[in-house]
Design a protein around this motif. Structure first.
Motif, PDB file in Angstrom:
ATOM      1  N   MET A   1      -3.599  15.027 -35.719  1.00  0.00           N
ATOM      2  CA  MET A   1      -2.175  15.454 -35.404  1.00  0.00           C
ATOM      3  C   MET A   1      -2.292  16.307 -34.027  1.00  0.00           C
ATOM      4  O   MET A   1      -1.501  15.973 -32.983  1.00  0.00           O
ATOM      5  CB  MET A   1      -1.633  16.155 -36.341  1.00  0.00           C
ATOM      6  N   ASP A   2      -3.175  17.161 -33.672  1.00  0.00           N
ATOM      7  CA  ASP A   2      -3.383  17.896 -32.523  1.00  0.00           C
ATOM      8  C   ASP A   2      -3.538  17.096 -31.334  1.00  0.00           C
ATOM      9  O   ASP A   2      -3.076  17.205 -30.272  1.00  0.00           O
ATOM     10  CB  ASP A   2      -4.522  18.981 -32.660  1.00  0.00           C
ATOM     11  N   ALA A   3      -4.515  16.054 -31.450  1.00  0.00           N
ATOM     12  CA  ALA A   3      -4.756  14.917 -30.485  1.00  0.00           C
ATOM     13  C   ALA A   3      -3.734  14.325 -30.104  1.00  0.00           C
ATOM     14  O   ALA A   3      -3.369  13.837 -29.003  1.00  0.00           O
ATOM     15  CB  ALA A   3      -6.056  14.262 -31.070  1.00  0.00           C
ATOM     16  N   ALA A   4      -2.718  13.718 -31.229  1.00  0.00           N
ATOM     17  CA  ALA A   4      -1.509  13.035 -30.863  1.00  0.00           C
ATOM     18  C   ALA A   4      -0.597  13.901 -30.144  1.00  0.00           C
ATOM     19  O   ALA A   4       0.294  13.371 -29.112  1.00  0.00           O
ATOM     20  CB  ALA A   4      -0.965  12.679 -32.297  1.00  0.00           C
ATOM     21  N   TRP A   5      -0.489  15.291 -30.424  1.00  0.00           N
ATOM     22  CA  TRP A   5       0.374  16.134 -29.451  1.00  0.00           C
ATOM     23  C   TRP A   5       0.057  16.315 -28.132  1.00  0.00           C
ATOM     24  O   TRP A   5       0.659  16.226 -27.188  1.00  0.00           O
ATOM     25  CB  TRP A   5       0.656  17.360 -30.295  1.00  0.00           C
ATOM     26  N   ASP A   6      -1.445  16.310 -27.950  1.00  0.00           N
ATOM     27  CA  ASP A   6      -2.011  16.430 -26.716  1.00  0.00           C
ATOM     28  C   ASP A   6      -1.663  15.245 -25.770  1.00  0.00           C
ATOM     29  O   ASP A   6      -1.516  15.217 -24.628  1.00  0.00           O
ATOM     30  CB  ASP A   6      -3.460  16.572 -26.777  1.00  0.00           C
ATOM     31  N   ARG A   7      -1.790  14.187 -26.367  1.00  0.00           N
ATOM     32  CA  ARG A   7      -1.449  12.887 -25.521  1.00  0.00           C
ATOM     33  C   ARG A   7      -0.055  12.762 -25.245  1.00  0.00           C
ATOM     34  O   ARG A   7       0.329  12.320 -24.171  1.00  0.00           O
ATOM     35  CB  ARG A   7      -1.670  11.592 -26.563  1.00  0.00           C
ATOM     36  N   LEU A   8       0.788  13.505 -25.955  1.00  0.00           N
ATOM     37  CA  LEU A   8       2.271  13.361 -25.590  1.00  0.00           C
ATOM     38  C   LEU A   8       2.359  14.509 -24.272  1.00  0.00           C
ATOM     39  O   LEU A   8       3.511  14.331 -23.365  1.00  0.00           O
ATOM     40  CB  LEU A   8       3.208  13.913 -26.634  1.00  0.00           C
ATOM     41  N   LEU A   9       1.657  15.146 -23.990  1.00  0.00           N
ATOM     42  CA  LEU A   9       1.669  16.338 -22.904  1.00  0.00           C
ATOM     43  C   LEU A   9       0.705  15.761 -21.881  1.00  0.00           C
ATOM     44  O   LEU A   9       0.210  16.837 -20.875  1.00  0.00           O
ATOM     45  CB  LEU A   9       1.414  17.696 -23.554  1.00  0.00           C
ATOM     46  N   ASP A  10      -0.207  15.046 -21.904  1.00  0.00           N
ATOM     47  CA  ASP A  10      -1.234  14.355 -20.892  1.00  0.00           C
ATOM     48  C   ASP A  10      -0.924  14.636 -19.712  1.00  0.00           C
ATOM     49  O   ASP A  10      -1.607  15.166 -18.768  1.00  0.00           O
ATOM     50  CB  ASP A  10      -1.750  13.247 -21.361  1.00  0.00           C
ATOM     51  N   ASP A  11       0.400  14.030 -19.248  1.00  0.00           N
ATOM     52  CA  ASP A  11       0.659  14.022 -18.197  1.00  0.00           C
ATOM     53  C   ASP A  11       2.099  14.843 -17.446  1.00  0.00           C
ATOM     54  O   ASP A  11       2.717  14.462 -16.977  1.00  0.00           O
ATOM     55  CB  ASP A  11       1.190  12.486 -17.459  1.00  0.00           C
ATOM     56  N   ALA A  12       1.881  15.995 -18.205  1.00  0.00           N
ATOM     57  CA  ALA A  12       3.107  16.996 -18.190  1.00  0.00           C
ATOM     58  C   ALA A  12       3.071  17.714 -16.836  1.00  0.00           C
ATOM     59  O   ALA A  12       4.156  17.669 -15.996  1.00  0.00           O
ATOM     60  CB  ALA A  12       2.809  18.132 -19.047  1.00  0.00           C
ATOM     61  N   SER A  13       2.167  17.869 -16.124  1.00  0.00           N
ATOM     62  CA  SER A  13       1.927  18.653 -14.776  1.00  0.00           C
ATOM     63  C   SER A  13       1.928  17.475 -13.664  1.00  0.00           C
ATOM     64  O   SER A  13       1.238  16.736 -13.533  1.00  0.00           O
ATOM     65  CB  SER A  13       0.586  19.238 -14.469  1.00  0.00           C
ATOM     66  N   ILE A  14       2.984  17.507 -12.977  1.00  0.00           N
ATOM     67  CA  ILE A  14       3.194  16.738 -11.902  1.00  0.00           C
ATOM     68  C   ILE A  14       3.472  17.266 -10.602  1.00  0.00           C
ATOM     69  O   ILE A  14       3.669  18.613 -10.496  1.00  0.00           O
ATOM     70  CB  ILE A  14       4.316  15.838 -11.827  1.00  0.00           C
ATOM     71  N   ARG A  15       3.475  16.805  -9.488  1.00  0.00           N
ATOM     72  CA  ARG A  15       3.460  17.170  -8.098  1.00  0.00           C
ATOM     73  C   ARG A  15       4.728  16.671  -7.790  1.00  0.00           C
ATOM     74  O   ARG A  15       5.089  15.677  -7.725  1.00  0.00           O
ATOM     75  CB  ARG A  15       2.218  17.034  -7.235  1.00  0.00           C
ATOM     76  N   LEU A  16       5.722  17.889  -6.785  1.00  0.00           N
ATOM     77  CA  LEU A  16       6.539  17.413  -6.172  1.00  0.00           C
ATOM     78  C   LEU A  16       6.290  17.919  -4.734  1.00  0.00           C
ATOM     79  O   LEU A  16       5.590  18.843  -4.408  1.00  0.00           O
ATOM     80  CB  LEU A  16       7.949  18.122  -6.616  1.00  0.00           C
ATOM     81  N   THR A  17       7.091  17.502  -3.896  1.00  0.00           N
ATOM     82  CA  THR A  17       7.056  17.886  -2.303  1.00  0.00           C
ATOM     83  C   THR A  17       7.876  19.182  -2.286  1.00  0.00           C
ATOM     84  O   THR A  17       8.713  19.561  -3.061  1.00  0.00           O
ATOM     85  CB  THR A  17       7.612  16.884  -1.503  1.00  0.00           C
TER      86      THR A  17
END
Length: 192
Positions: free
Chosen positions: A41-57
């Motif tokens: 279950m923790d792995a499933a939640w981690d996958r939901l947040l895998d790409d949370a950090s993004i870059r903006l200009t």
């Protein structure tokens, strides 16, 4: 209320990433995101947040009348979109519900000082986000023989119009900041 034009809409960076589709919600059993904690279950939640950090200009950040830290290995400013923050908050509250599993060794004083303020922050944000979006899909009720009050019936059969999350995430992949880069971030305000 004034409508936002492309010149004044700070969300313009994500405009091409938004596409809608009809979606039926899944039951708890189908998502695998609820119930007693487990490594799966923790792995499933981690996958939901895998790409949370993004870059903006810097320009994109300034359109929100805000600032953010500079990324140290790649060009841009660090950001999370609200969808990632809300998902993080739901996961944080989920973990708080299973305190003995996730925080077994945390003293009560630390629980009250560290965890509960974060839970309160998350609940506050989630309520305001729900009210902001005001999903008007109706919920229906039924009577059960052992209950005095009517019970809400799950309405997974009712299709909703939702952002196509797979398309959305795919569209923003070039902005994702890797976990490795996030781990290597150093706070310049601390003496190293």
């Amino acid at each position: 209320m004034s409508l936002l034009s492309p010149e004044t809409n700070p969300h313009v960076f994500a405009k091409d990433a938004i596409r809608y589709k009809r979606t039926n919600f899944l039951s708890s059993a189908e998502t695998g995101l609820t119930g007693p904690p487990s490594p799966e279950m923790d792995a499933a939640w981690d996958r939901l947040l895998d790409d949370a950090s993004i870059r903006l200009t810097a320009n994109e950040v300034s359109r929100f009348n805000s600032s953010s830290i500079d990324l140290q290995e790649s060009k841009g400013k660090l950001a999370w979109l609200e969808i990632s923050h809300q998902t993080h908050c739901i996961n944080y509250i989920r973990k708080a519900l299973y305190r003995s599993y996730y925080y077994a060794d945390l003293a009560e004083q630390d629980w009250q000082a560290l965890i509960m303020p974060h839970v309160d922050h998350c609940l506050n944000d989630l309520v305001q986000n729900a009210q902001c979006r005001a999903d008007t899909t109706p919920k229906f009720f039924e009577w059960e023989t052992e209950r005095i009050k009517p019970t809400i019936v799950p309405n997974y059969h009712i299709a909703r119009t939702c952002v196509d999350l797979d398309y959305f995430k795919d569209s923003l992949q070039d902005r994702v900041v890797s976990h490795a880069e996030m781990r290597r971030l150093k706070n310049p305000l601390l003496n190293a």
